[in-house]
Enzyme design. Structure first.
Site, mmCIF file in Angstrom:
data_model
loop_
_atom_site.group_PDB
_atom_site.id
_atom_site.type_symbol
_atom_site.label_atom_id
_atom_site.label_comp_id
_atom_site.label_asym_id
_atom_site.label_seq_id
_atom_site.Cartn_x
_atom_site.Cartn_y
_atom_site.Cartn_z
ATOM 1 N N CYS A 150 0.828 -1.201 0.000
ATOM 2 C CA CYS A 150 0.000 0.000 0.000
ATOM 3 C C CYS A 150 0.870 1.261 0.000
ATOM 4 O O CYS A 150 0.681 2.166 -0.824
ATOM 5 C CB CYS A 150 -0.932 -0.018 1.201
ATOM 6 S SG CYS A 150 -0.128 -0.394 2.778
ATOM 7 N N TYR A 151 1.833 1.332 0.920
ATOM 8 C CA TYR A 151 2.733 2.488 0.937
ATOM 9 C C TYR A 151 3.464 2.611 -0.393
ATOM 10 O O TYR A 151 3.727 3.689 -0.903
ATOM 11 C CB TYR A 151 3.785 2.331 2.032
ATOM 12 C CG TYR A 151 3.334 2.663 3.428
ATOM 13 C CD1 TYR A 151 2.824 3.921 3.728
ATOM 14 C CD2 TYR A 151 3.464 1.746 4.465
ATOM 15 C CE1 TYR A 151 2.449 4.242 5.037
ATOM 16 C CE2 TYR A 151 3.090 2.061 5.764
ATOM 17 C CZ TYR A 151 2.574 3.305 6.045
ATOM 18 O OH TYR A 151 2.217 3.630 7.327
#
Lengths: 338, 338, 338, 338
Positions: A150-151
């Protein structure tokens, strides 16, 4: 109808995937696997799905899943997927792994950051890094997609045009990112209790977070040289969403127009990337597969500041996985997502 | 007993000041002024104070306040305090201004960032920048303290030892800060409604926030040279707290020990600064005057990352104001604060 | 100085007690016990207390605590305190138990609701129910106080004057209560994770919550007859606070004045009870020992609706415990609490 | 394609309606009206809709809307819709009013609770109360639907089977309801600022909330007798959701089976009502049109407790409006909603 299975269905990413696949016009969910909750009705764990998905959870067995599915999504703690996925499995079924096991091309980098040995060396060469906007054509041809973190999704997309077009100093990159708590998963830990998280913010994994090498791998590829950067994740008291504020020193002579042109060049026609005049906010992408990118030039310091928002469970996990599935099966990339 | 007055008592900083002064053993609140709520009982606006502080709000008249007070705190929108404070007032009463009007030494810098003309040129030279840990001795001697901003306190204290000891490149500084919503004040704006703020994060004032010159003024003073930096504030869904994550490139040969020694040198004996082995979190300082500073070296990039937490309404406003008052009146600096 | 010990110091109530006792001018904390974290520095678990309380946690041994303490607070899961407290202990030290073990006079009622056998029959007769406003004089004379539950304190105080003065039908009582999440404790359970609690409300323990018999015991005592009522707790996404909305059918001829007079009679001089004209809100009592009571008559239905707010960790636990300690030691009841 | 317009599109209910209609396969949004933001691009107000709905806001003119629309939704403050809707308008277009103006059959009851005079007497007889599960067949035949309030939908559906089947005492009804903050609308009021709402709960409108007569009207109709009840709304710190905890005294001889049978009789086949074995939680219905009903018998007091959850912006406003539209146009009632 594409028959889909999810192994690791009871985590937050798995559950989001159920939600998205239920709305997908071309997909039928036929298999949900869980190592801890086998035999339980899925909607008893997530009553939100009552009457929508009342399947009984099977064991986490990819061989059984492969027998009945056209595509299997894996949403597992790192180290498991690399044991599950074999050449035989990949002959039978397409696999989209939401975990970390197949993301890093260099197994030694993986082993050094994750502190486990990698069990999937036989198939890792088939894995394509599933950042759709960058690797679309390779994704279309593979049976094994490593869905990005996600990051990572948020960070790479923020800085990719700068690196690809050589507009900023690769040694100047700093990514300061904020994440909602669902990114920490659904396991019972004191640190993630409501009263520990509510009304507070903190940094964590400073100078040591495992998403760093993934970001560096993709930006190095774009820059054509080794990129080493600083990545700092923070936890903020909200359920979902990631905001990455990224800093880069512009190279001599690079002005705002050059920067904006670069983002327009790579993202102007992307269905899920919105180049926003106002600053990005996570609420604008919550529950969607959008990537909202905004940028500002700090004339006083010569830096560009890119602020990007995604939903960590959608574009940062399940939504991108569906987007990858659409690409792999030759469907309209937006199907089930807009 | 020190007789204290607050003009602008109904904002969040003013209200926090009431709370702190009520607990202070040497202070009696004798005057609360408000331009918008004159004549109203304070505890009708903040029922939290019922039976604790049931004073009627007076008009915002510093002349009247000066007649009955030993110290007057101003918690006003910028541009007002500089009109209120005159040499005559300062002969009668000590003034601690929680607003921006007297913080910047260079009036032209003030006017360029705040877009108003400055009305307090006659007294600005008497103003001392009230960052207690740095200007303690001057604070003790003045009648006019410019209490620092919330972001500013957190940012300056984070980077001061690095600049003072010349350990990091002054052109490399980036401050990425997160604030609770009380920092935005108590005025009725759609942007600060619960449903607009809840479950979302955003950056704002990118490359243009007014606290920037204040931070640069103090760090330049420390460095002995002009410091120009990037400061990015973010809004996070919590009531109070600021977390600043600060990045600086270490100069050649500077190692972790040198950095830690510098922080110990300047802050080791400070009653309100805690040098923390674990990473700072805002919940640990909520409701207190503490400044929690933690730091990490990113060996891969040669950067130091300083993560600092304060309560924006306490050390970032009312608490520091009380600390300043204690210094100005020769009291124990911790009185009423621990 | 009163030497105080806390066994079960690492839970939320225990931690709150540390906070209150640190501020108490007549108390010194000399003993902190924990069964799970023995040997750990308290402020490593709660960094909030760094430099304020850096004691090392001892084992949960009331005998050792009794040797060095004048008062021992127990903040333990039910079933433990009744084993710990003996006649010998009570000869040496005053005990304030924040748990449920000594609250119910009728051991069979305790055993039926808590499903464990009671091990403290030898001393239960010495236990006084520590609702200060109702049992003040008995509290002053005992060495064993059973500190009331959080829901209970709020509920009993809401309805006590109505029952005591026979103004409402005892068979009509309904208590609908909302609690912040700290009431659920600090153990690692999926149900209390941020993402499970955030942005949602739920009822739980409907018609079966263990605080029910405690409320009935005290209201029956007040009414002089058996009171059986409905109590419904709810979980709301906030850290602390309880709001009880209580319904009672007024008896024939009872008007608003009679009701208000009754509350004024019992609570008008209580230092911690505020009879509020505006409706109670939990934020007004957060961090305080206050009980904010407001009431409305529903003329259309003949009901009185009493809305009461407390902080579950203060008046609902640690604050009331300190208030009880003050009474037991003959101190000003407000000491350390206002 | 059904051409749809929304007047009052910039409030939270209007915005939710945009979201739902965008996903509806048979609807095209052709008109968005706003009195305050005329001329502004909708997605500039709600950047969430960028690239999804970039219409320019028109003025709030139902005549113009009626020229281009098949259905017009009104999401306006009370008192406006009754002026807008005329017989002429209803000849041209179907109208679904999300406000209060056409909900109460008795104009004098409306005027007494809302303190304004009613301007739509000429058309009020055509209005059908749009609680789909109860008035489905009349909705199918009208051009004017009065979409129920959020609290009302939740409360009526909770108690309807009990009243319809005469299982509980109509004089015993108490509804204790919790609402997310979006129910308070998007106007700039201090009371709805994040810092005023966050970490607190309160009751409001006790014994006087305007949704009361609407609930009584429908339950009286069901019971065949006048029902007068107590309704208490509360505000809780979350964005969306309503939980109603409803209390009723069961009539002599009514047991759990009789109660469950009644709910199954009326709701067993309803597509949007789920009779839940576990207690309802608002998170399970967030973003959906579901009504989750759970019930418990309190044997000790002879009461039934019904706990019901809806999303106030979906089943409590925009979702039910779409459901009504589906019924009015003869579409599958679930179209665009599941």
């Amino acid at each position: 109808m594409i028959k889909a299975g999810i192994i690791g269905a009871t985590g937050y990413a798995g559950s989001e995937l159920v939600s998205l696949l239920l709305k997908h016009p071309d997909v039928e969910i036929v298999f949900l696997g869980s190592s801890s909750q086998q035999g339980v009705v899925f909607s008893d764990i997530y009553p939100r799905y009552r009457s929508l998905c009342d399947l009984v959870l099977s064991e986490s067995d990819i061989v059984k899943a492969a027998e009945v599915c056209d595509v299997v999504f894996l949403a597992l703690p790192h180290g498991l997927a690399s044991s599950f996925v074999t050449s035989e499995i990949l002959k039978k079924v397409k696999v989209i792994d939401l975990g970390a096991d197949f993301r890093l091309k260099d197994v030694s980098v993986y082993e050094s950051w994750y502190k486990v040995s990698h069990n999937g060396r036989a198939v890792i060469n088939q894995a394509v890094y599933g950042l759709c906007e960058i690797h679309r054509s390779e994704i279309a041809k593979t049976n094994l997609v490593a869905n990005p973190g996600c990051y990572t999704t948020c960070s790479i997309l923020s800085l990719y045009p700068l690196m690809k077009e050589h507009l900023a100093d690769p040694s100047s990159l700093i990514i300061d990112a904020l994440s909602g708590v669902s990114g920490a998963g659904r396991s019972a830990k004191v640190a993630n209790l409501f009263c520990e998280v509510d009304e507070s913010v903190k940094a964590y994994g400073v100078a040591s977070h495992r998403h760093t090498p993934e970001i560096e791998q993709e930006l190095s590829l774009a820059a054509g040289m080794d990129v080493v950067l600083t990545f700092t994740p923070h936890l903020v008291p909200m359920n979902r969403g990631i905001l990455a504020t990224c800093y880069a020193k512009l190279l001599e002579g690079v002005d705002e127009k050059a920067v904006k042109d670069a983002y327009a060049k790579y993202y102007g026609k992307e269905p899920f990337i919105r180049l926003c005049p106002s600053l990005s906010e996570t609420r604008n992408v919550a529950g969607t597969n959008f990537v909202d990118i905004s940028l500002r030039i700090d004339e006083r310091t010569g830096r560009v500041i890119v602020v990007t928002a995604i939903d960590n469970l959608v574009k940062g996990a399940a939504g991108q996985a569906v987007q990858n599935m659409n690409i792999m099966f030759g469907l309209d990339e937006k199907e089930g997502l807009i």
